[in-house]
Design a protein around this motif. Structure first.
Motif, PDB file in Angstrom:
ATOM      1  N   PRO A 103      -5.484   1.766   9.902  1.00 41.73           N
ATOM      2  CA  PRO A 103      -5.661   1.691   8.451  1.00 41.73           C
ATOM      3  C   PRO A 103      -7.102   1.870   7.996  1.00 41.73           C
ATOM      4  O   PRO A 103      -7.349   2.358   6.889  1.00 41.73           O
ATOM      5  N   SER A 104      -8.071   1.489   8.820  1.00 37.94           N
ATOM      6  CA  SER A 104      -9.465   1.675   8.455  1.00 37.94           C
ATOM      7  C   SER A 104      -9.782   3.158   8.293  1.00 37.94           C
ATOM      8  O   SER A 104     -10.452   3.571   7.342  1.00 37.94           O
ATOM      9  N   ARG A 105      -9.286   3.973   9.185  1.00 41.14           N
ATOM     10  CA  ARG A 105      -9.517   5.416   9.107  1.00 41.14           C
ATOM     11  C   ARG A 105      -8.748   6.019   7.923  1.00 41.14           C
ATOM     12  O   ARG A 105      -9.232   6.909   7.235  1.00 41.14           O
ATOM     13  N   ASP A 106      -7.527   5.508   7.681  1.00 37.08           N
ATOM     14  CA  ASP A 106      -6.735   6.003   6.553  1.00 37.08           C
ATOM     15  C   ASP A 106      -7.417   5.711   5.223  1.00 37.08           C
ATOM     16  O   ASP A 106      -7.439   6.559   4.318  1.00 37.08           O
ATOM     17  N   LEU A 107      -7.968   4.519   5.076  1.00 35.47           N
ATOM     18  CA  LEU A 107      -8.638   4.174   3.830  1.00 35.47           C
ATOM     19  C   LEU A 107      -9.917   4.980   3.646  1.00 35.47           C
ATOM     20  O   LEU A 107     -10.267   5.371   2.524  1.00 35.47           O
ATOM     21  N   ALA A 108     -10.609   5.246   4.740  1.00 38.58           N
ATOM     22  CA  ALA A 108     -11.797   6.098   4.648  1.00 38.58           C
ATOM     23  C   ALA A 108     -11.399   7.499   4.190  1.00 38.58           C
ATOM     24  O   ALA A 108     -12.098   8.131   3.371  1.00 38.58           O
ATOM     25  N   ALA A 109     -10.266   8.004   4.689  1.00 37.74           N
ATOM     26  CA  ALA A 109      -9.780   9.319   4.256  1.00 37.74           C
ATOM     27  C   ALA A 109      -9.447   9.313   2.771  1.00 37.74           C
ATOM     28  O   ALA A 109      -9.686  10.304   2.058  1.00 37.74           O
TER      29      ALA A 109
END
Length: 298
Positions: A103-109
């Protein structure tokens, strides 16, 4: 140039099959917000809060162009992943779904996608994150506070903008779905919530979930896992790698009624956490009982 020259090459110079460029896969991360300030608050805004926001601070030189002011939110209208408001603020919806195991990478995207569109534009779809997509930990100042504000409704969607009758009606319908939620003061990341005719307190523990489960089992076996008279520990669920105990409290009680009990529980929990003794047979049974009732969010 002939057609043969324009075709995509299928072999390399040696005649072997050419390798396609593929984006790196996203590795699964059990604690996606570990390393960020207030990890438990990131879990709260993504998993248990109905209407809340928090501003983020980018590390030096890491703010995407057009996204100097970014606000993390629970949900946005139509479950949009991002909204670039006319005033330049980028809103990110944490509960719009996760496309990868991080989710950290998804939110950054989502932040990058929100920054890329023109002000006054909603992002309705974000391309799936890859292993090359930065994580929040790569973009944000990890020394800056992350202060979550709990709202009674979704007025932060419009932030003082004038709404027509249809827009106001839509906002009113969204507000009707918000369950009453209040932040507790005695412990960090503890929230009072009333759902229907029952009232609960949810507490997000910052320790590794196995360590937290052991400490909770010690308290439960000793009969000291509640918050006081008329309260009980229902169980716990797992969210983003952390443990979230859920206490049921009297339906007509308010958050302030349980501050003292929650503070005392925190002291007992800290003592149980510090214990190095092996779990007793009774504590192991309590642990098994807690695990059998656990569910994992997402």
């Amino acid at each position: 140039m002939g057609k043969a020259s324009r075709r995509r090459r299928t072999t390399d110079d040696s005649g072997a099959p050419a390798k396609r460029q593929r984006s790196a896969a996203v590795p699964y991360v059990s604690r996606p917000f570990e390393g960020l300030p207030q990890e438990t608050e990131w879990v709260a805004i993504r998993e248990i809060l109905p209407a809340a926001t928090a501003a983020v601070t980018f590390a030096s030189g890491k703010a995407p162009e057009g996204a100097e002011n970014v606000t993390i939110a629970t949900v946005l209208p139509m479950a949009w992943p991002a909204l670039h408001r006319a005033d330049g603020t980028v809103l990110i919806g944490t509960q719009s779904g996760s496309a990868s195991g991080d989710p950290s990478r998804d939110l950054a995207a989502q932040i990058l996608a929100g920054a890329a569109v023109e002000p006054g534009t909603a992002v309705q779809h974000v391309a799936a994150a890859t292993g090359d997509t930065p994580r929040l930990q790569d973009l944000l100042d990890t020394s800056a506070p992350f202060e979550v504000v709990v709202h009674e409704g979704f007025e932060f969607w419009v932030d003082g903008q004038e709404l027509d009758e249809e827009g106001q009606s839509s906002l009113d319908r969204a507000n009707e779905s918000v369950v009453p939620t209040k932040r507790m003061e005695a412990l960090s990341s503890a929230y009072w919530v009333r759902i229907g005719d029952r009232t609960y307190i949810r507490l997000i523990l910052p320790e590794d979930e196995d360590t937290a489960t052991d400490a909770l089992a010690r308290l439960h076996a000793a009969g000291s896992s509640a918050l006081g008279d008329g309260t009980r520990l229902l169980g716990a669920f797992r969210a983003c790698g952390l443990l979230v105990p859920v206490f049921e409290v009297p339906a007509d009680s308010d958050a302030a009624d349980h501050e003292a009990g929650l503070g005392a529980f925190g002291e007992r929990y800290a003592a149980a956490l510090a214990s190095t003794d092996a779990l007793t047979a009774e504590e192991r049974r309590a642990r098994s009982g807690l695990l059998s009732r656990q569910v994992t969010l997402r």
